[in-house]
Design a protein around this motif. Structure first.
Motif, mmCIF file in Angstrom:
data_model
loop_
_atom_site.group_PDB
_atom_site.id
_atom_site.type_symbol
_atom_site.label_atom_id
_atom_site.label_comp_id
_atom_site.label_asym_id
_atom_site.label_seq_id
_atom_site.Cartn_x
_atom_site.Cartn_y
_atom_site.Cartn_z
ATOM 1 N N TYR A 171 2.006 -0.631 -1.646
ATOM 2 C CA TYR A 171 1.889 -2.350 -1.671
ATOM 3 C C TYR A 171 0.575 -2.205 -2.016
ATOM 4 O O TYR A 171 -0.010 -3.474 -0.866
ATOM 5 C CB TYR A 171 2.673 -3.093 -0.356
ATOM 6 N N PRO A 172 -0.005 -2.484 -3.401
ATOM 7 C CA PRO A 172 -0.670 -2.783 -3.762
ATOM 8 C C PRO A 172 -1.869 -4.298 -2.914
ATOM 9 O O PRO A 172 -3.417 -4.088 -2.934
ATOM 10 C CB PRO A 172 -1.298 -2.483 -4.804
ATOM 11 N N HIS A 173 -1.107 -4.880 -2.561
ATOM 12 C CA HIS A 173 -1.670 -6.308 -2.689
ATOM 13 C C HIS A 173 -2.247 -6.775 -1.002
ATOM 14 O O HIS A 173 -2.724 -7.807 -0.868
ATOM 15 C CB HIS A 173 -0.604 -7.196 -3.064
ATOM 16 N N ILE A 174 -1.731 -5.285 -0.298
ATOM 17 C CA ILE A 174 -2.457 -5.408 0.930
ATOM 18 C C ILE A 174 -3.844 -4.240 0.975
ATOM 19 O O ILE A 174 -3.740 -3.868 0.457
ATOM 20 C CB ILE A 174 -1.306 -4.254 1.642
ATOM 21 N N LYS A 175 -4.587 -5.174 2.070
ATOM 22 C CA LYS A 175 -5.918 -4.923 2.371
ATOM 23 C C LYS A 175 -5.559 -4.324 3.302
ATOM 24 O O LYS A 175 -5.672 -4.966 4.605
ATOM 25 C CB LYS A 175 -6.830 -6.027 2.357
ATOM 26 N N GLY A 176 -6.571 -3.051 3.397
ATOM 27 C CA GLY A 176 -5.633 -2.186 4.404
ATOM 28 C C GLY A 176 -6.943 -1.768 5.742
ATOM 29 O O GLY A 176 -8.201 -1.267 5.378
ATOM 30 N N ILE A 177 -6.420 -1.474 6.621
ATOM 31 C CA ILE A 177 -7.896 -1.346 7.738
ATOM 32 C C ILE A 177 -7.206 -0.405 8.556
ATOM 33 O O ILE A 177 -6.159 -1.065 9.430
ATOM 34 C CB ILE A 177 -8.170 -2.842 8.245
#
Length: 352
Positions: free
Chosen positions: A210-216
């Motif tokens: 899901y490339p739209h998600i900013k991952g932390i």
């Protein structure tokens, strides 16, 4: 004594013998992984002879009689196949099964790191202290090693690496199941924090899907210190008992089962603070314990529960009722459980 009672007693004796020697089965499994037997067979593209297996072992003079006996047991346990009558009338051939395919070192989905971690002496030592815990309380890991597991990992880089590798391999397996079964779960969020995300293996899989998600990726400083750079993911070191980075949603895989209800309450309340009051959710990937389950994974959840008892201060596997009580007391308005084809389930907790 009645014949029926005699037979039942004999059956009981047989079962105790089986329990006694299951540890040997486990050590034979570890041996197969250390010798890379599955990899050697796989590299030939099909079943091979014992001498071909031996020639692939990293040793100038492997002991064939010992290898023969180990393979005999592993065939009995259906980890490998054995063909006594090959069409050409040659030697016995040994092949892979759907079980031993999980023992390939370089496979995308592999349980090798978990085998090496689970049967390492550092992991086995606490299990010798279960009776002491029943008698006097405390944590078996601390009784065996003098400190709690997280302190031990922070002071012991070798153990930290072994542990992280094991968590990373399970992450890939669980993520494959999540991607297949939880397709709509990540669709409506812009940012996601993986609490206790280790070296970032899980969050990068989610971001890739899901490339739209900013991952932390959020974990203890000594854990994220060795985490590799991952595209679309930022690493943040900290303590989940103090604060958790803000995001649209929180993700936690095999985190809460490490902690007591009181500790989980602190974590979950920090999760609520970190997500929006409307539309926020916490995605928990953990075991939902069913005492009388006929599930494919059998009694593994109950065994895992005893591991939590041995390795952690208050950790445990929880039934649905226990999850419900915990989430309600932490202030969540509702929850939903999704079963996925692996050891764990997905528990969605909602802010409203």
């Amino acid at each position: 004594m009645e014949p029926r009672e005699t037979m039942a007693l004999l059956q009981g004796q047989a079962e105790i013998w089986q329990h006694l020697y299951r540890v040997v089965d486990s050590m034979a499994l570890k041996c197969a992984v250390e010798l890379r037997i599955a990899d050697i067979i796989h590299s030939h593209g099909g079943p091979i002879t014992l001498r071909q297996i031996a020639s692939g072992i990293d040793s100038p003079s492997p002991h064939i009689p010992y290898l023969t006996r180990i393979m005999r047991l592993l065939v009995r346990k259906s980890i490998f196949t054995e063909n006594h009558h090959p069409p050409d009338g040659g030697e016995t051939l040994y092949g892979l099964t759907q079980t031993s395919r999980w023992l390939l070192h370089d496979a995308e989905l592999s349980l090798v790191p978990m085998v090496l971690m689970r049967y390492h002496p550092w992991q086995l030592a606490p299990l010798h202290h279960l009776s002491h815990c029943v008698k006097e309380g405390g944590t078996a890991f601390k009784k065996a090693h003098g400190c709690e597991i997280w302190d031990f990992a922070s002071k012991n880089p070798e153990y930290n690496n072994i542990f992280n590798d094991a968590m990373a391999c399970t992450t890939k397996i669980v993520m494959a199941a999540i991607v297949a079964e939880y397709k709509d779960g990540f669709g409506c969020m812009g940012s996601l924090v993986d609490v206790g995300g280790g070296t970032g293996g899980m969050i990068v899989e989610i971001v890739n899907a899901y490339p739209h998600i900013k991952g932390i990726n959020f974990d203890l400083p000594h854990v994220v210190a060795v985490a590799p750079e991952r595209e679309g993911v930022s690493h943040v070191g900290g303590d989940m008992f103090d604060t958790i980075p803000n995001a649209d949603a929180i993700f936690m895989k095999w985190v809460l089962h490490n902690w007591s209800d009181e500790h989980c309450m602190k974590i979950l309340k920090n999760c609520r603070k970190a997500i929006p009051k409307k539309g926020g959710k916490v995605i928990i990937v953990d075991v939902v314990l069913e005492k009388d389950s006929n599930d494919l994974f059998g009694e593994t959840p109950m065994a895992l529960d005893l591991c939590m008892m041995a390795y952690t201060a208050g950790g445990k596997e929880r039934t649905e009722l226990e999850w419900k009580k915990l989430l309600e007391e932490a202030g969540f308005g509702g929850y939903k459980i999704f079963k996925i084809p692996t050891l764990t389930s997905i528990i969605e907790a909602y802010t409203e």
